[in-house]
Design an enzyme around this catalytic site. Structure first.
Site, PDB file in Angstrom:
ATOM      1  CB  ALA A 165      41.066  42.091  36.812  1.00 35.84           C
ATOM      2  CG  HIS A 222      37.411  45.853  29.641  1.00 33.89           C
ATOM      3  ND1 HIS A 222      36.095  45.450  29.455  1.00 33.89           N
ATOM      4  CD2 HIS A 222      38.001  45.745  28.423  1.00 33.89           C
ATOM      5  CE1 HIS A 222      35.907  45.127  28.194  1.00 33.89           C
ATOM      6  NE2 HIS A 222      37.040  45.293  27.540  1.00 33.89           N
ATOM      7  CB  VAL A 255      32.593  44.065  31.028  1.00 36.39           C
ATOM      8  CG1 VAL A 255      32.144  44.087  29.588  1.00 36.39           C
ATOM      9  CG2 VAL A 255      33.974  43.452  31.170  1.00 36.39           C
ATOM     10  CE  LYS A 256      37.531  43.031  34.676  1.00 42.05           C
ATOM     11  NZ  LYS A 256      37.976  43.096  33.288  1.00 42.05           N
ATOM     12  CG  HIS A 257      32.813  46.127  40.000  1.00 43.68           C
ATOM     13  ND1 HIS A 257      33.858  45.275  39.700  1.00 43.68           N
ATOM     14  CD2 HIS A 257      31.929  45.401  40.721  1.00 43.68           C
ATOM     15  CE1 HIS A 257      33.611  44.086  40.230  1.00 43.68           C
ATOM     16  NE2 HIS A 257      32.454  44.131  40.847  1.00 43.68           N
TER      17      HIS A 257
END
EC number: 2.6.1.92
Length: 375
Positions: free
Chosen positions: A155, A181, A183-185
């Site tokens: 994740a 999500h 806030v991910k890459h």
């Protein structure tokens, strides 16, 4: 200066255009764009199969049902978001928490010791914490030697590599999960994916994603059969259009994060009381940038520093509270495991701002403010 969060999405005109075009198409639920997104994820990771789903937790849930049976014992880490071990419980299996290494990842040597002591252990859920991939050589050794099932929770880690093995390729695992999500890459708003090289796992998860329904018999145009108890974990074509557009920028995003990580490292690796969780080596895709702080020697409390940093108009976070110490898990009998590294990690660490659009000036402000407070 505007508030600087610990992480956030980056959306550009290409993303807006992709979503608008998807909205104008005849089919906006799971359809051809979702199929294209799955194809693109396979091309990016090197895996044979990909299934996109509504979120990362859904990916963990479906993978767990595909891999595990009731009462299976599964080694996992206390250093992750709740969903990693919760998914084991969803499958009516039993999480066993193993201590972490200095870099925040599960200690695979301790996993091997546990399997030697208890050969009934069936699986390992290995989290690539903060974007730093787990040791693939050790993972391969354990999988080949003990015939346990391996799930890689990536994740945090899309785009990371270990000795040329890309996250999600499933070279040494049964399947990998990703989260999209914000806030991910890369993001699809909410969303997730499972990759695998196993056709049986792929077909089972595809069935579970859509209520357990399949159309095997040409009895009538409307005819379908529910053959297993499935779920509605589909993702929309609108989200997948955003996902494809974001995937196009992923490598650029990771390059920027690695530059930011090296800039942080150059400051903190020379400091006596603040150190990077691990030194830059080109493997991590840096979803998070975590520092270890010797609060005792600096004579400041973690909560005191956390709250003071907010006054400087930027956000930090703690990743993570040990899962096994959560009230729900304590009620299940967890909480007293021998995890000294995890306990020390939780006492010492905070996550600093890390995201694609973080400017050099903003990062310099974060560093300057941190030292100013600690003086």
């Amino acid at each position: 200066m505007d508030f600087i969060p610990y992480g956030k999405q980056f959306i550009d005109e290409a993303d807006f255009k992709a979503v608008a075009e998807a909205l104008a198409s005849p089919l906006i639920t799971t359809g051809p764009i979702a199929k294209e997104f799955e194809k693109r994820l396979c091309e990016y990771t090197g895996a044979k199969y990909s299934i996109v789903v509504s979120n990362g937790t859904a990916a963990l849930h479906l993978a767990s049902i595909a891999l595990l049976s009731a009462d299976d014992k599964v080694l996992t880490t206390p250093n992750s978001f709740l969903a990693t071990s919760n998914a084991i419980l969803y499958a009516n299996a039993k999480p066993i928490f193993v201590d972490i290494e200095e870099n925040g990842n599960i200690n695979l040597d301790l996993c091997e010791e546990a399997i030697k002591k208890d050969p009934t252990i069936k699986a390992i859920y290995a989290v690539a914490f903060s974007g730093n991939p787990v040791d693939q050589k050790k993972l391969k050794h354990i999988r080949d030697t003990y015939n346990v099932k391996i799930l890689e929770d990536c994740a945090h880690a899309i785009g990371s590599e270990y000795d040329g093995i890309k996250a999600g390729s499933c070279v040494n695992s049964d399947c990998t999960i990703f989260s999209f999500h914000p806030v991910k890459h890369m993001t699809t708003g909410e969303g997730g994916a499972i990759t695998t090289n196993n056709k049986d796992i792929y077909e089972k998860i595809m069935l579970l994603r859509n209520h357990g329904m399949e159309r095997k018999h040409d009895i009538a145009p409307w005819y379908y059969e529910m053959t297993v108890l499935g779920f509605n974990y589909r993702i929309t074509d609108i989200q997948c259009a955003l996902g494809i557009s974001q995937l196009d920028k992923l490598n650029e995003n990771i390059v920027r994060r690695r530059i930011l990580a090296q800039r942080y490292d150059n400051v903190f690796k020379r400091h006596e009381f603040i150190k990077p969780l691990y030194t830059y080596d080109g493997n991590s895709s840096y979803h998070l940038y975590v520092v270890k702080i010797d609060f005792n020697k600096l004579k400041v409390s973690k909560i005191g520093l956390f709250n003071k940093l907010k006054e400087y108009n930027f956000g930090v976070m703690v990743h993570y509270i040990p899962i096994n110490k959560q009230p729900y898990y304590r009620e299940l009998g967890y909480g007293d495991e021998d995890t000294p590294n995890m306990n020390k990690y939780y006492e010492e660490t905070i996550s600093l701002p890390m995201y694609y659009s973080l400017s050099d000036a903003e990062q310099d402000y974060v560093i300057k403010s941190l030292f100013e407070i600690l003086k």
